[in-house]
Write an enzyme that holds these catalytic residues in place. Structure first.
Site, PDB file in Angstrom:
ATOM      1  CG  ASP A 449      -8.834  -5.856  13.112  1.00 53.05           C
ATOM      2  OD1 ASP A 449      -9.482  -4.840  13.438  1.00 53.05           O
ATOM      3  OD2 ASP A 449      -7.653  -5.799  12.726  1.00 53.05           O
ATOM      4  CG  ASP A 518      -4.497   0.103  13.945  1.00 52.40           C
ATOM      5  OD1 ASP A 518      -4.454  -0.868  14.728  1.00 52.40           O
ATOM      6  OD2 ASP A 518      -5.130   0.084  12.873  1.00 52.40           O
TER       7      ASP A 518
HETATM    8  C1  GLA Z   1      -5.941  -3.526  11.668  1.00 53.76           C
HETATM    9  C2  GLA Z   1      -5.421  -3.753  13.061  1.00 53.76           C
HETATM   10  C3  GLA Z   1      -3.914  -3.985  12.997  1.00 53.76           C
HETATM   11  C4  GLA Z   1      -3.644  -5.181  12.109  1.00 53.76           C
HETATM   12  C5  GLA Z   1      -4.241  -4.963  10.732  1.00 53.76           C
HETATM   13  C6  GLA Z   1      -4.134  -6.217   9.892  1.00 53.76           C
HETATM   14  O1  GLA Z   1      -5.475  -2.322  11.147  1.00 53.76           O
HETATM   15  O2  GLA Z   1      -5.743  -2.710  13.908  1.00 53.76           O
HETATM   16  O3  GLA Z   1      -3.393  -4.200  14.290  1.00 53.76           O
HETATM   17  O4  GLA Z   1      -4.193  -6.323  12.708  1.00 53.76           O
HETATM   18  O5  GLA Z   1      -5.602  -4.601  10.810  1.00 53.76           O
HETATM   19  O6  GLA Z   1      -4.672  -6.084   8.635  1.00 53.76           O
END
Ligand code: GLA
Length: 692
Positions: A449, A518
């Site tokens: 990420d 997301d």
């Molecule tokens: C980001 C990702 C989510 C999740 C959060 C965790 O927003 O896109 O899918 O993994 O971080 O903190």
């Protein structure tokens, strides 16, 4: 012969297209042609030799393959260099050509007065109808020079046309909106200045004459394989020439090119089709699967991700309970998301300390991993390697490792700062720490990420010009990721950046798939997925069924949307009742049967959810024996029913049966009469189509 040349003119032919350029009488390397392959070598036009025009040199009028600023030339250049003596223009002369194998051509140029060499690489992907271009700049002198812009390519459209540009725009939770507008005289600039590819725009373009659609019309399209600051600059000159430049963003960019050093740009891939935007997308999909992804033809497992169920509150009992439910539904890979590492209880602390939190996992991750494996699933984990929280052991030990200007406050975003991955010591730390995690635990999947964009882009002890950070950072990410991949080949990697903030042809050489957004609300996803599919194939598009919109949108609808990509589940399974889990198990079983057609087939967009309240997507296996059709209706005032969905991509003369409908009909019949699907608002359907 894919590449042929005569008297300083070169023709590059793929299965259906041709691209040609040559030296004109003034020695300019000029673009000649990009379109359908022509029957005879003599059919290709010679290098244009248009005269200059008062106030303008020939370089302003003739479409050069790789223009640099020189003389009376003011068009968008591909190169901008300042030499050690302060000279700021570049006069490029042709030197020689070179063939590398069957499919690669290199054109060697040099500056007329300085020891600077420029090599234009053209590589053909003949069966995909794609041309790949990149550039090397070599300082063969004994004084440094400063590069201030180096694009990967300038792609020229036939002159005197009126064109329309398609591109993608968006924001966090709302990525990949398709935009279309006419190109007018002057410049249209698309870019990222965020250190990463960004949610806001994508390094992809498609240009047509204004009337192409999904199935017909000339489309010229291209993308850049780069995961940092990028720029697309589409120009319509005053002499009616349209061109699209693409490459590293020159905004705040400089690179000190030392004697003997070679600077290599990322690749730009581009193609031409007469069969509309759908075909343009399918060519990119094939390119990504066949040439870019590390394992583009390995089906992705169906994963469960616990983020939305447990957020930061992860421990063995909570994860084991979810894992049991997931395994019961047929899930193949269990991914524990954020919250598992040292000091991580919220987004305030912990990033940088990549070992299991001692309170939550007193015996490490092994007990949980073993439990997951006993349930028959692989185990996966979330990491965010490029980031650090000020509240972490790593930051306390190395506050100088982050990107910053010493005199400025360090702007935090989600309470985090960005490690300077341009620094080899930071890269080595990550390779070692994450490498240890992968060596000590049976981890089959990593979600990588990146949850913020850059601020204060400083590098106090930079080895060259501090503005090199934009490129050195991305190369650092590639090095760390590449090294971890090499050392741990069993791991499948996902690129995430708060959703779709880093999806591009560069990262896809390292990541096997991408987290699309997301935003997992299914109707929003229809739009996001349609935009995503302009560039990226379905196997790259990780899509989860979650609880977003649960009261309003049925589980079936949510499954159908997620089944259009690489299926995953991300809802809180503890809150799902037995009926929901049973339905889920049925959809998961079906997906296992059809996933190869979805992930590796040809995708046809049969509607546009960004414009209409219904849509359909069809996937056809490469041998055309099998297809899958998804149809979605969001909200159309009742009682109107949907128009028949005309299928695509079938073998016209073969007989096919459509699930749920009686009788076999030819592909031609299904493609012309269509399938009538009766749906009410917020209903959807999936149908298998099989050759008989
Ligand atoms: C980001 C990702 C989510 C999740 C959060 C965790 O927003 O896109 O899918 O993994 O971080 O903190």
């Amino acid at each position: 012969m894919p590449i042929h040349s005569t008297h300083h003119s070169w023709v590059l032919e793929t299965a259906h297209t041709a691209y040609s350029f040559g030296l004109n009488s003034q020695g300019l390397l000029a673009h000649c042609y990009w379109g359908p392959v022509l029957p005879r070598a003599e059919d290709y036009p010679p290098a244009p030799d248009l005269p200059g025009w008062p106030f303008n040199s020939q370089g302003q009028v003739v479409p050069e393959e790789f223009p640099a600023p020189a003389g009376l030339k003011y068009i968008e250049p591909c190169l901008k260099i300042t030499y050690a003596d302060g000279t700021r223009d570049t006069v490029l002369d042709f030197e020689s050509d070179q063939r590398i194998g069957e499919d690669e051509l290199v054109i060697h140029l040099h500056d007329r007065s300085y020891p600077l060499r420029v090599r234009l690489h053209y590589r053909l992907h003949p069966q995909l109808d794609i041309i790949e271009r990149r550039v090397e700049i070599e300082n063969a002198g004994d004084q440094p020079a400063t590069l201030e812009r180096v694009f990967s390519a300038q792609w020229h459209l036939p002159r005197f046309g009126a064109y329309r540009l398609s591109h993608l725009s968006g924001r966090w939770l709302d990525e990949f909106h398709l935009q279309r507008h006419p190109l007018k005289s002057g410049l249209t600039v698309l870019e990222s200045r965020r250190l990463t590819t960004s949610h806001h725009a994508s390094p992809w373009f498609a240009v047509d004459r204004g009337s192409a659609d999904e199935e017909q019309g000339e489309v010229w399209f291209g993308a850049l394989a780069w995961s940092g600051n990028w720029k697309i600059s589409a120009e319509v000159t005053d002499f009616y020439s349209t061109r699209v430049s693409i490459g590293l963003n020159d905004w705040d960019f400089a690179w000190k090119l030392n004697p003997g050093e070679v600077f290599t740009t990322p690749s730009s891939h581009a193609g031409y089709t007469q069969n509309g935007f759908g075909d343009a997308s399918r060519r990119l999909h094939d390119l990504i699967r066949d040439q870019i992804l590390p394992h583009g033809h390995t089906p992705h497992k169906i994963l469960y991700n616990s983020w939305e169920a447990t957020t930061f509150n992860v421990d063995v009992p909570s994860q084991a309970r979810l894992a049991e439910l997931a395994a019961g539904m047929g899930i193949e890979l269990f991914v524990m998301d954020d919250g598992w590492f040292h000091g991580r209880h919220s987004d305030n602390a912990g990033l940088g300390d990549w070992w299991p939190d001692e309170e939550k996992f007193p015996d490490g991750l092994t007990p949980l991993i073993e439990q997951v494996n006993r349930l028959g699933m692989d185990f996966g984990l979330w990491v965010e390697p490029e980031m650090v929280n000020p509240d972490s052991d790593l930051y306390r030990a190395h506050p100088d490792w982050v990107i910053h200007f010493p005199t400025r406050e360090r702007t935090e975003s989600r309470n985090q700062l960005i490690l300077n991955l341009g620094r080899p010591d930071v890269q080595d730390y990550l390779i070692e720490t994450l490498g240890r995690l992968l060596a000590q635990n049976n981890i089959a999947f990593i979600k990588w990420d990146m949850n913020r964009n850059v601020s204060e882009p400083g590098w106090p002890d930079a080895p060259g010009d501090a503005r090199e950070i934009w490129v050195r950072y991305v190369r650092g990410v590639y090095r760390v990721w590449g090294e971890l991949r090499r050392r741990h080949p069993q791991v499948v990697w996902q690129s995430c950046s708060g959703g779709g903030g880093r999806v591009d042809l560069g990262v896809l050489a390292l990541a096997d798939q991408a987290w699309t957004s997301d935003n997992t609300e299914a109707t929003a996803r229809l739009n996001i997925q349609a935009g995503f599919s302009q560039v990226f194939p379905a196997n790259v598009m990780e899509a989860w069924v979650t609880d977003a919109g649960r009261g309003r949108i049925s589980l079936d609808f949510r499954f159908h949307v997620a089944m259009c990509g690489s299926l995953g589940v991300g809802g809180d399974l503890l809150a799902w009742d037995a009926d929901e889990r049973e339905s889920a198990a049925r959809w998961i079983a079906l997906y296992k049967d059809i996933r190869e057609t979805i992930q590796f087939g040809d995708q046809y967009r049969l509607g546009n959810p960004q414009e209409e309240p219904f849509t359909a997507v069809q996937y056809v296996s490469k041998d055309r024996s099998e297809a899958v059709l998804f149809v979605f209706r969001t909200h159309i005032p009742e009682p109107i029913f949907l128009p028949p969905v005309r299928l695509r991509g079938l073998d016209p003369l073969r007989l096919y049966k459509v699930e749920g409908l009686s009788g076999a009909r030819t592909g031609l019949a299904w493609m012309n009469t269509g399938v009538q699907v009766m749906l009410s608002d917020f209903e959807s359907s999936v149908m298998r189509i099989r050759a008989v």
